[in-house]
Design a protein around this motif. Sequence first.
Motif, PDB file in Angstrom:
ATOM      1  N   GLU A  59      -3.484  -6.251 -16.707  1.00 12.78           N
ATOM      2  CA  GLU A  59      -2.247  -5.295 -17.477  1.00 12.78           C
ATOM      3  C   GLU A  59      -0.937  -5.459 -16.660  1.00 12.78           C
ATOM      4  O   GLU A  59      -0.038  -4.380 -17.156  1.00 12.78           O
ATOM      5  N   ASN A  60      -1.817  -4.178 -16.076  1.00 11.00           N
ATOM      6  CA  ASN A  60      -0.860  -4.093 -14.551  1.00 11.00           C
ATOM      7  C   ASN A  60       0.372  -4.668 -13.658  1.00 11.00           C
ATOM      8  O   ASN A  60       1.574  -4.207 -13.888  1.00 11.00           O
TER       9      ASN A  60
ATOM     10  N   ALA B  63      -0.672   3.331  -9.039  1.00 11.62           N
ATOM     11  CA  ALA B  63      -0.418   3.881  -7.711  1.00 11.62           C
ATOM     12  C   ALA B  63       1.193   3.093  -6.887  1.00 11.62           C
ATOM     13  O   ALA B  63       1.441   3.284  -7.314  1.00 11.62           O
ATOM     14  N   GLN B  64       0.721   1.737  -7.394  1.00 14.43           N
ATOM     15  CA  GLN B  64       1.481   0.911  -7.430  1.00 14.43           C
ATOM     16  C   GLN B  64       3.212   1.745  -8.252  1.00 14.43           C
ATOM     17  O   GLN B  64       4.496   1.416  -7.778  1.00 14.43           O
TER      18      GLN B  64
ATOM     19  N   PRO C  79       5.163  -6.287  -5.340  1.00 14.50           N
ATOM     20  CA  PRO C  79       4.543  -4.842  -5.888  1.00 14.50           C
ATOM     21  C   PRO C  79       3.952  -5.669  -6.905  1.00 14.50           C
ATOM     22  O   PRO C  79       2.757  -4.259  -7.154  1.00 14.50           O
ATOM     23  N   THR C  80       3.388  -6.581  -6.936  1.00 12.80           N
ATOM     24  CA  THR C  80       2.347  -6.943  -7.723  1.00 12.80           C
ATOM     25  C   THR C  80       0.955  -7.752  -7.241  1.00 12.80           C
ATOM     26  O   THR C  80      -0.564  -8.332  -7.918  1.00 12.80           O
ATOM     27  N   ALA C  81       0.981  -7.212  -5.827  1.00 13.85           N
ATOM     28  CA  ALA C  81      -0.330  -8.425  -5.044  1.00 13.85           C
ATOM     29  C   ALA C  81      -1.668  -7.872  -5.090  1.00 13.85           C
ATOM     30  O   ALA C  81      -2.854  -8.510  -5.518  1.00 13.85           O
ATOM     31  N   SER C  82      -1.396  -6.751  -5.607  1.00 11.55           N
ATOM     32  CA  SER C  82      -3.214  -6.056  -4.906  1.00 11.55           C
ATOM     33  C   SER C  82      -3.473  -5.235  -7.121  1.00 11.55           C
ATOM     34  O   SER C  82      -4.107  -4.191  -7.284  1.00 11.55           O
TER      35      SER C  82
ATOM     36  N   LYS D  98       0.821  -1.591   0.090  1.00  8.74           N
ATOM     37  CA  LYS D  98       0.036   0.140   0.251  1.00  8.74           C
ATOM     38  C   LYS D  98       0.919   1.388  -0.154  1.00  8.74           C
ATOM     39  O   LYS D  98       1.814   1.427   0.990  1.00  8.74           O
ATOM     40  N   VAL D  99       1.418   1.584  -1.243  1.00  8.71           N
ATOM     41  CA  VAL D  99       2.255   2.845  -2.114  1.00  8.71           C
ATOM     42  C   VAL D  99       2.409   3.760  -0.872  1.00  8.71           C
ATOM     43  O   VAL D  99       3.014   4.874   0.091  1.00  8.71           O
ATOM     44  N   GLY D 100       0.981   3.972  -0.353  1.00 10.90           N
ATOM     45  CA  GLY D 100       0.932   5.439   0.700  1.00 10.90           C
ATOM     46  C   GLY D 100       1.029   6.851  -0.084  1.00 10.90           C
ATOM     47  O   GLY D 100       1.680   7.988  -0.349  1.00 10.90           O
TER      48      GLY D 100
END
Lengths: 217, 235
Positions: free
Chosen positions: A169-170, A141-142, A162-165, A86-88
């Motif tokens: 495509e992202n 966001a990530q 980095p790709t959990a949620s 959760k990048v914040g």
Amino acid sequence: MGLRLDVLSISKSYSGKAVLKDCSLSFDKAGVYVLMGQNGTGKSTFLRICSLLENPDSGEVNYLSGDNILIKDIGLRRRITLVLPKVGLFNTTVFNNAAYGMKIRGIKGRELKERIDSALNFVGLLHKKSQNALTLSSGEAQRLGIARALAIEPEILFLDEPTASVDEENTRIIEDIILNMKKERRSIIIITTHDGVQAGRLSDRLLLLDKGWIVER
Amino acid sequence: MLIEAFKKAFSLIFSLDPELLGIIFLSFKVSGAALLIASAIGLPLAAILGLKKIPAKGIFVSLMNTFMGLPPVVVGLFVYMMLSRSGSLGFMGLLYTPSAMIIAQTILALPIVVSLCHSAIISVDRNIRLASQTLGATPFQISVAVIKESRYGIMSGIIAALGRVMAEVGAILIVGGNIAGYTRVMTTTIALETDKGNFELAIALGIILLTVSLCINMFLHLFQKREVVQAGLWD
């Protein structure tokens, strides 16, 4: 002299439950290290300890330059960074988010603009730079989190899931970003993931965290 | 009679009656100054309460929350006693001056500013703090980032305090004395003129006060809409 990271037999437990047991590792060559493990096995804890956000119960985390162990001061902290799942993001534009790390280092003007533009371009978000960051999708966001970290040109970059949620495509875009960083071989990149296929695609060195122990594959 | 009163009220407003303007101006001056002082003290206090680990924090926060509902007349009484000749601050000769009114309204506004700003600051997503920390911020820079993130909540706290003091009558009536041309403000004039049965001026001021409070609430709504609270957890 490049920055190296030595982790010496660290242990950590939360409310009596051991999460990490006597883990030792050396990160000394530029490239991508992938730490794999099921959810809840302590990957994030390991990363938070390595990135100096938390202290281990026992053991040591040492950053070295040449043979010297560096003091864990703000100077060292500014040479590494961690991107959380959760990048914040700050409630401001995409550009200002990416610029945060440089602004607090007192960098401004043309250098700031050029470096931010290039970081945003690298993650494919340059066209959204004037948009409010809170309107981005979780994948974007990530990516912004990664751009924000890259802008400060860290010598060691930690990416926690980095790709959990993130949608497919992202995920592909983020993997491409990581592969591009890998090609450049400028820094040590340490990534956690629970996805074995992804781990294989990205890693120079693959590490496995299981029941609190870290083993190399 | 009512229609007649309304007509006269509007003619007072649109003719820019000097007495009316003076009263409105003083209202804004007193409440504005009180708000400024309350914010200057309250905002740093809220930041310390929200960001630092200090002992007895919970008690202080509960106290501030309780004081949000202080009855204005009680504050008026308290300030009156302090400022009256025999009071501990009597030597300053402030009773029945605009300064006394500013003091009373500052006391009313301060707990609102502290409580609402504190809650705005602590509701900032913890990932904001972590993000700025991981990006190399010093402890001070982290605090700045968190406060910046709560800016809309802080603005709505300050505006809520303005709404409270603008509409307040009890405290300023007691310590200001409602002296014509000197300490007479919108709310005290309405109270007085209604008593006298002189409704035109009261209604004119009532309309203005309502308009002001409408504007305040529109701003409040605007800020609250922009306030985005993200919930954040580890893993």
